[in-house]
Design a protein around this motif. Sequence first.
Motif, PDB file in Angstrom:
ATOM      1  N   ASP A 113      -1.820   4.055  -7.599  1.00 17.82           N
ATOM      2  CA  ASP A 113      -1.172   3.799  -8.901  1.00 17.82           C
ATOM      3  C   ASP A 113      -0.156   4.893  -9.249  1.00 17.82           C
ATOM      4  OD1 ASP A 113      -2.644   1.553  -9.123  1.00 17.82           O
ATOM      5  OD2 ASP A 113      -4.148   2.378 -10.490  1.00 17.82           O
ATOM      6  N   LYS A 114      -0.475   6.128  -8.852  1.00 20.25           N
ATOM      7  CA  LYS A 114       0.435   7.247  -9.174  1.00 20.25           C
ATOM      8  C   LYS A 114       1.581   7.364  -8.155  1.00 20.25           C
ATOM      9  CE  LYS A 114      -3.244  10.113 -10.579  1.00 20.25           C
ATOM     10  NZ  LYS A 114      -3.893  11.320 -10.187  1.00 20.25           N
ATOM     11  N   GLY A 115       1.612   6.477  -7.184  1.00 20.47           N
ATOM     12  CA  GLY A 115       2.692   6.487  -6.177  1.00 20.47           C
ATOM     13  C   GLY A 115       2.640   7.694  -5.267  1.00 20.47           C
ATOM     14  N   GLU A 116       1.418   8.161  -4.964  1.00 24.86           N
ATOM     15  CA  GLU A 116       1.301   9.380  -4.149  1.00 24.86           C
ATOM     16  C   GLU A 116       1.324   9.123  -2.641  1.00 24.86           C
ATOM     17  OE1 GLU A 116      -1.909  11.932  -5.416  1.00 24.86           O
ATOM     18  OE2 GLU A 116      -1.387  11.650  -7.520  1.00 24.86           O
ATOM     19  N   PHE A 117       1.287   7.838  -2.238  1.00 25.43           N
ATOM     20  CA  PHE A 117       1.259   7.544  -0.801  1.00 25.43           C
ATOM     21  C   PHE A 117       2.642   7.180  -0.259  1.00 25.43           C
ATOM     22  CE2 PHE A 117      -3.359   6.470  -1.507  1.00 25.43           C
ATOM     23  CZ  PHE A 117      -3.847   7.496  -0.704  1.00 25.43           C
ATOM     24  N   ALA A 118       2.966   7.735   0.903  1.00 33.48           N
ATOM     25  CA  ALA A 118       4.184   7.338   1.628  1.00 33.48           C
ATOM     26  C   ALA A 118       3.953   5.980   2.270  1.00 33.48           C
ATOM     27  CB  ALA A 118       4.510   8.378   2.696  1.00 33.48           C
ATOM     28  N   GLU A 119       2.718   5.731   2.650  1.00 36.87           N
ATOM     29  CA  GLU A 119       2.290   4.433   3.185  1.00 36.87           C
ATOM     30  C   GLU A 119       0.791   4.370   3.011  1.00 36.87           C
ATOM     31  OE1 GLU A 119       0.166   3.810   5.949  1.00 36.87           O
ATOM     32  OE2 GLU A 119      -0.184   5.933   6.195  1.00 36.87           O
ATOM     33  N   TRP A 120       0.284   3.147   2.906  1.00 35.70           N
ATOM     34  CA  TRP A 120      -1.172   2.968   2.941  1.00 35.70           C
ATOM     35  C   TRP A 120      -1.479   1.547   3.370  1.00 35.70           C
ATOM     36  CZ3 TRP A 120      -4.111  -0.495   0.055  1.00 35.70           C
ATOM     37  CH2 TRP A 120      -3.472  -1.090  -1.038  1.00 35.70           C
ATOM     38  N   ALA A 121      -2.691   1.333   3.889  1.00 33.38           N
ATOM     39  CA  ALA A 121      -3.068  -0.004   4.364  1.00 33.38           C
ATOM     40  C   ALA A 121      -4.583  -0.125   4.405  1.00 33.38           C
ATOM     41  CB  ALA A 121      -2.499  -0.229   5.763  1.00 33.38           C
ATOM     42  N   GLU A 122      -5.019  -1.401   4.404  1.00 38.20           N
ATOM     43  CA  GLU A 122      -6.442  -1.662   4.622  1.00 38.20           C
ATOM     44  C   GLU A 122      -6.614  -1.978   6.104  1.00 38.20           C
ATOM     45  OE1 GLU A 122      -8.261  -4.486   1.894  1.00 38.20           O
ATOM     46  OE2 GLU A 122      -9.828  -4.800   3.413  1.00 38.20           O
ATOM     47  N   VAL A 123      -7.478  -1.223   6.757  1.00 38.70           N
ATOM     48  CA  VAL A 123      -7.691  -1.398   8.201  1.00 38.70           C
ATOM     49  C   VAL A 123      -9.183  -1.549   8.454  1.00 38.70           C
ATOM     50  CG1 VAL A 123      -7.181  -0.468  10.509  1.00 38.70           C
ATOM     51  CG2 VAL A 123      -5.776   0.247   8.568  1.00 38.70           C
ATOM     52  N   HIS A 124      -9.566  -2.630   9.122  1.00 41.13           N
ATOM     53  CA  HIS A 124     -10.975  -2.885   9.438  1.00 41.13           C
ATOM     54  C   HIS A 124     -11.872  -2.665   8.210  1.00 41.13           C
ATOM     55  CE1 HIS A 124      -9.511  -3.040  13.487  1.00 41.13           C
ATOM     56  NE2 HIS A 124      -9.352  -1.737  13.615  1.00 41.13           N
ATOM     57  N   GLY A 125     -11.420  -3.125   7.038  1.00 42.98           N
ATOM     58  CA  GLY A 125     -12.268  -3.102   5.836  1.00 42.98           C
ATOM     59  C   GLY A 125     -12.246  -1.815   5.025  1.00 42.98           C
ATOM     60  N   ASN A 126     -11.504  -0.804   5.459  1.00 40.61           N
ATOM     61  CA  ASN A 126     -11.390   0.439   4.678  1.00 40.61           C
ATOM     62  C   ASN A 126      -9.915   0.737   4.389  1.00 40.61           C
ATOM     63  OD1 ASN A 126     -14.221   1.478   4.622  1.00 40.61           O
ATOM     64  ND2 ASN A 126     -13.955   1.387   6.831  1.00 40.61           N
ATOM     65  N   CYS A 127      -9.691   1.557   3.351  1.00 36.33           N
ATOM     66  CA  CYS A 127      -8.306   1.920   3.015  1.00 36.33           C
ATOM     67  C   CYS A 127      -7.949   3.279   3.619  1.00 36.33           C
ATOM     68  CB  CYS A 127      -8.134   1.986   1.499  1.00 36.33           C
ATOM     69  SG  CYS A 127      -8.211   0.368   0.751  1.00 36.33           S
ATOM     70  N   TYR A 128      -6.714   3.363   4.080  1.00 41.02           N
ATOM     71  CA  TYR A 128      -6.203   4.599   4.698  1.00 41.02           C
ATOM     72  C   TYR A 128      -4.795   4.841   4.173  1.00 41.02           C
ATOM     73  CZ  TYR A 128      -9.770   3.775   8.348  1.00 41.02           C
ATOM     74  OH  TYR A 128     -10.940   3.564   9.042  1.00 41.02           O
ATOM     75  N   GLY A 129      -4.424   6.103   3.948  1.00 43.76           N
ATOM     76  CA  GLY A 129      -3.065   6.369   3.497  1.00 43.76           C
ATOM     77  C   GLY A 129      -2.588   7.773   3.823  1.00 43.76           C
ATOM     78  N   THR A 130      -1.267   7.897   3.953  1.00 41.12           N
ATOM     79  CA  THR A 130      -0.620   9.199   4.203  1.00 41.12           C
ATOM     80  C   THR A 130       0.056   9.615   2.910  1.00 41.12           C
ATOM     81  OG1 THR A 130      -0.092   8.431   6.431  1.00 41.12           O
ATOM     82  CG2 THR A 130       1.060  10.416   5.660  1.00 41.12           C
ATOM     83  N   SER A 131      -0.224  10.824   2.429  1.00 43.66           N
ATOM     84  CA  SER A 131       0.383  11.228   1.151  1.00 43.66           C
ATOM     85  C   SER A 131       1.825  11.700   1.342  1.00 43.66           C
ATOM     86  CB  SER A 131      -0.448  12.326   0.477  1.00 43.66           C
ATOM     87  OG  SER A 131      -0.188  13.565   1.071  1.00 43.66           O
ATOM     88  N   ILE A 132       2.622  11.471   0.327  1.00 46.14           N
ATOM     89  CA  ILE A 132       4.024  11.908   0.347  1.00 46.14           C
ATOM     90  C   ILE A 132       4.072  13.426   0.486  1.00 46.14           C
ATOM     91  CG2 ILE A 132       6.089  12.140  -1.112  1.00 46.14           C
ATOM     92  CD1 ILE A 132       5.433   9.335  -2.220  1.00 46.14           C
ATOM     93  N   ARG A 133       3.101  14.100  -0.146  1.00 46.11           N
ATOM     94  CA  ARG A 133       3.113  15.571  -0.111  1.00 46.11           C
ATOM     95  C   ARG A 133       2.987  16.095   1.333  1.00 46.11           C
ATOM     96  NH1 ARG A 133      -1.580  18.576  -2.792  1.00 46.11           N
ATOM     97  NH2 ARG A 133      -1.047  17.371  -4.632  1.00 46.11           N
ATOM     98  N   THR A 134       2.148  15.455   2.127  1.00 44.56           N
ATOM     99  CA  THR A 134       1.976  15.866   3.535  1.00 44.56           C
ATOM    100  C   THR A 134       3.313  15.779   4.280  1.00 44.56           C
ATOM    101  OG1 THR A 134      -0.282  15.043   3.510  1.00 44.56           O
ATOM    102  CG2 THR A 134       0.710  15.367   5.670  1.00 44.56           C
ATOM    103  N   LEU A 135       4.044  14.691   4.068  1.00 43.67           N
ATOM    104  CA  LEU A 135       5.327  14.517   4.773  1.00 43.67           C
ATOM    105  C   LEU A 135       6.373  15.515   4.266  1.00 43.67           C
ATOM    106  CD1 LEU A 135       5.688  10.645   5.150  1.00 43.67           C
ATOM    107  CD2 LEU A 135       4.334  12.272   6.457  1.00 43.67           C
ATOM    108  N   GLU A 136       6.342  15.782   2.962  1.00 44.89           N
ATOM    109  CA  GLU A 136       7.302  16.734   2.377  1.00 44.89           C
ATOM    110  C   GLU A 136       7.107  18.130   2.953  1.00 44.89           C
ATOM    111  OE1 GLU A 136      10.011  17.019   0.022  1.00 44.89           O
ATOM    112  OE2 GLU A 136      10.062  15.097   1.062  1.00 44.89           O
TER     113      GLU A 136
END
Length: 203
Positions: free
Chosen positions: A66-89
């Motif tokens: 909701d806060k737009g903190e993910f550069a990308e995220w997805a549901e994979v095999h029933g769980n959610c996974y995401g990469t934060s924008i801060r990590t990429l920055e």
Amino acid sequence: MKREGVLYIISAPSGAGKTTLCKEIIDIFPHLRHSVSYTTRQPRAGEVHGKDYYFISMDEFRSMVDKGEFAEWAEVHGNCYGTSIRTLEECRITGIDLILDIDIQGARQLKERYEGGVYIFILPPSYEELRRRLNGRSSDSDEVISRRIDAAAGEIRESRWYDYIIVNDQFSRAVEELKSVVVAERCRTFRVLETVTERFDMG
Ligand code: ADP
Ligand code: 5GP
């Protein structure tokens, strides 16, 4: 030579050997780091919070979405996974290269949003060998393994839009190929031109 960090985005059907290859390559190159993702899945034995993943609740994950903190995220095999924008920055600013071990949906999102990423797809030599590796890993039930094999065909079809395909048949050869990609990508003109221009007064 100072330059922005490179993002290596690596995807594969489950069991192809992506985790093993990523660990190997990070041990070889000191400038490479594993991008630590956020996930709602439970930690497996031996996994460490902050090193393998940031293990968070579904509520925390939704709040980050909701806060737009993910550069990308997805549901994979029933769980959610995401990469934060801060990590990429942090990677961009410090010049550290990152390995993102993420699924195809996430890779596609990054491809649409960011420039300069290097997209690598790891293939198993065959479906038979994929099944053998999934069985050999013995961390999943028969049902989970069957579901992963069923998903593999669709995932493999997506390999066509990646920049590189590495067949993980003989492990040492696959490592050599991955090393070559990492080394070559660091020399790409668009990554080093700015520094070269300054250093040699190319105007
Ligand atoms: P992924 O992360 O893609 O799901 P893993 O890295 O966990 O896959 O590898 C799945 C299994 O296959 C592991 O038991 C691993 O040791 C084994 N493995 C990886 N690469 C090879 C290879 N080239 N030859 C044989 N076995 C391999
Ligand atoms: P595992 O639960 O086995 O660690 O990972 C399951 C799948 O989730 C793998 O395909 C892995 O690449 C993917 N994955 C891990 N982290 C991320 C992430 O941050 N984003 C996306 N989209 N996929 C991820």
